[in-house]
Design a protein around this motif. Structure first.
Motif, PDB file in Angstrom:
ATOM      1  N   ALA A  88       2.321   1.605  -4.891  1.00 52.37           N
ATOM      2  CA  ALA A  88       1.622   2.575  -4.036  1.00 52.37           C
ATOM      3  C   ALA A  88       0.118   2.563  -4.268  1.00 52.37           C
ATOM      4  O   ALA A  88      -0.652   2.886  -3.356  1.00 52.37           O
ATOM      5  N   GLU A  89      -0.295   2.231  -5.482  1.00 50.87           N
ATOM      6  CA  GLU A  89      -1.715   2.242  -5.858  1.00 50.87           C
ATOM      7  C   GLU A  89      -2.338   3.598  -5.513  1.00 50.87           C
ATOM      8  O   GLU A  89      -1.902   4.615  -6.041  1.00 50.87           O
ATOM      9  N   ALA A  90      -3.305   3.643  -4.613  1.00 56.77           N
ATOM     10  CA  ALA A  90      -4.003   4.897  -4.322  1.00 56.77           C
ATOM     11  C   ALA A  90      -3.303   5.730  -3.252  1.00 56.77           C
ATOM     12  O   ALA A  90      -3.751   6.839  -2.931  1.00 56.77           O
ATOM     13  N   GLN A  91      -2.221   5.206  -2.692  1.00 62.85           N
ATOM     14  CA  GLN A  91      -1.518   5.950  -1.656  1.00 62.85           C
ATOM     15  C   GLN A  91      -0.654   7.051  -2.276  1.00 62.85           C
ATOM     16  O   GLN A  91      -0.327   7.020  -3.458  1.00 62.85           O
ATOM     17  N   THR A  92      -0.272   8.019  -1.450  1.00 60.95           N
ATOM     18  CA  THR A  92       0.534   9.133  -1.937  1.00 60.95           C
ATOM     19  C   THR A  92       1.935   8.657  -2.295  1.00 60.95           C
ATOM     20  O   THR A  92       2.593   7.969  -1.513  1.00 60.95           O
ATOM     21  N   LEU A  93       2.393   9.028  -3.491  1.00 59.85           N
ATOM     22  CA  LEU A  93       3.722   8.661  -3.976  1.00 59.85           C
ATOM     23  C   LEU A  93       4.427   9.920  -4.451  1.00 59.85           C
ATOM     24  O   LEU A  93       3.890  10.686  -5.244  1.00 59.85           O
ATOM     25  N   ARG A  94       5.650  10.117  -3.950  1.00 61.99           N
ATOM     26  CA  ARG A  94       6.452  11.256  -4.353  1.00 61.99           C
ATOM     27  C   ARG A  94       7.853  10.780  -4.723  1.00 61.99           C
ATOM     28  O   ARG A  94       8.413   9.904  -4.071  1.00 61.99           O
ATOM     29  N   VAL A  95       8.416  11.377  -5.777  1.00 60.92           N
ATOM     30  CA  VAL A  95       9.731  10.980  -6.286  1.00 60.92           C
ATOM     31  C   VAL A  95      10.713  12.125  -6.059  1.00 60.92           C
ATOM     32  O   VAL A  95      10.425  13.281  -6.419  1.00 60.92           O
ATOM     33  N   TYR A  96      11.866  11.803  -5.475  1.00 62.05           N
ATOM     34  CA  TYR A  96      12.830  12.841  -5.135  1.00 62.05           C
ATOM     35  C   TYR A  96      13.606  13.278  -6.370  1.00 62.05           C
ATOM     36  O   TYR A  96      14.065  12.465  -7.163  1.00 62.05           O
TER      37      TYR A  96
END
Length: 343
Positions: A88-96
């Motif tokens: 993801a690098e600088a992109q938004t990352l969310r973990v369920y």
């Protein structure tokens, strides 16, 4: 953000779904290399990278932490979250994290029990927002999830794999990788009932190929004997389960044997499903919502239960060419939709 990618990082494969404006536009499944090394996950995710574009939101659910390349689940979760952070690098990352919703990566690494194998909850949460009551039946390559939906909420009593196995909400039986010896100990053949070999000579992929239900592209894994996947080769593997050669029977006899094993697997799922429907007092009008590459089992189950069958592909907005894979790779689709639309 209108573009989202949903990732389901499993020990057998990586599933990726792209959502644009709430619509499923592409879904892919990439098998994990069958090697006893952690880089199997890096290789599978790397193979998926040409399919992604930025800017985008990345939503991730994880089941690969159970792989024996990790010492425990905490180590697996941390490794896979860090892998996705690099992607993801600088992109938004969310973990369920199941009922806790989405977590930031750093928080996810310290909340192993909530993050580990929570993909089933994402699918159930999405279904619950679209159907007040139902029984979600996700039949995959390795496992079957049975999740009651009641009054618009996920009614599962288990959260971890251990709890779900205890509650009968997770069955370790699937239509591809499950060894035939796991669904029966004996079988009828030539007017006799005989014991079968406790060896991985054949898998349920061979069974469902012989019944004609399994799609060719639903089994990306090597056969038990590393040979081909024709009907004849599947029959030969099934014959070996009886300590026989394929020449000892006609093809129709091997197909009949396959149907017996298929019925054994369906009966196990049926028994668990009836118990859950009774436990949660699901109303008669509550449908069976089928998902996974083994949706044909869910459809047969609905018929046995006398319930309406509803395919997962019918409850989402997807371009026609993505609909089939979306119904097979439901957790990836679900996390992307939940994260992107705030459902």
């Amino acid at each position: 953000m209108t573009r989202a990618f949903g990732w389901d990082l499993g020990g057998a494969n990586v599933k990726l779904a792209r959502i644009d404006g709430g619509r499923v536009v592409h879904v892919a499944q990439i098998p994990c290399p069958i090697i006893p090394e952690r880089r199997k996950f890096d290789d599978a995710v790397g193979a998926a990278l040409p399919l992604i574009s930025s800017p985008a939101l990345h939503a991730v659910t994880i089941t690969g932490e159970l792989s024996d390349v990790f010492n425990d689940r905490a180590e697996g979760v941390a490794y896979l979250v860090e892998l996705m952070q690099r992607v993801a690098e600088a992109q938004t990352l969310r973990v369920y994290a199941g009922s806790s919703g989405f977590l930031k990566p750093e928080d996810a690494k310290s909340r192993t029990l909530e993050v580990a194998s929570a993909n089933w909850h994402a699918t159930a949460a999405l279904v619950a927002r679209r159907h007040v009551d139902g029984l979600l039946v996700d039949v995959g390559t390795t496992t079957t999830d049975l999740i009651p939906i009641k009054a618009g909420a996920v009614a599962a009593r288990g959260a971890t794999d251990a709890e779900r196995l205890t509650e009968g909400e997770l069955l370790y039986t699937g239509v591809v990788r499950t060894p035939v010896m796991a669904v029966a100990h004996s079988a009828p053949f030539k007017r006799r009932v005989q014991r079968i070999a406790a060896e991985r000579f054949a898998t349920m992929a061979d069974v469902w190929r012989l019944t004609g239900d399994l799609k060719d592209d639903a089994d990306p894994y090597p056969a038990a004997d590393q040979r081909g996947k024709s009907v004849e080769e599947s029959a030969a593997r099934l014959a070996r389960m009886l300590g026989r050669d394929a020449s000892e029977g006609e093809l129709g006899e091997w197909v009949a044997l396959a149907r017996y094993f298929a019925d054994c697997q369906l009966a196990e799922i049926d028994h668990a499903a009836r118990g859950l429907a009774e436990r949660d007092a699901l109303p008669p009008a509550a449908p069976v919502v089928g998902a996974g590459c083994g949706r044909f089992v869910a459809k047969a189950l609905a018929e046995r239960l006398g319930r309406q069958y509803l395919d997962f592909a019918e409850i989402i907005d997807a371009v026609p060419e993505a609909r089939e894979m979306a119904a097979r790779c439901v957790p990836a689709v679900a996390v992307a939709l939940l994260a992107a639309t705030g459902e």
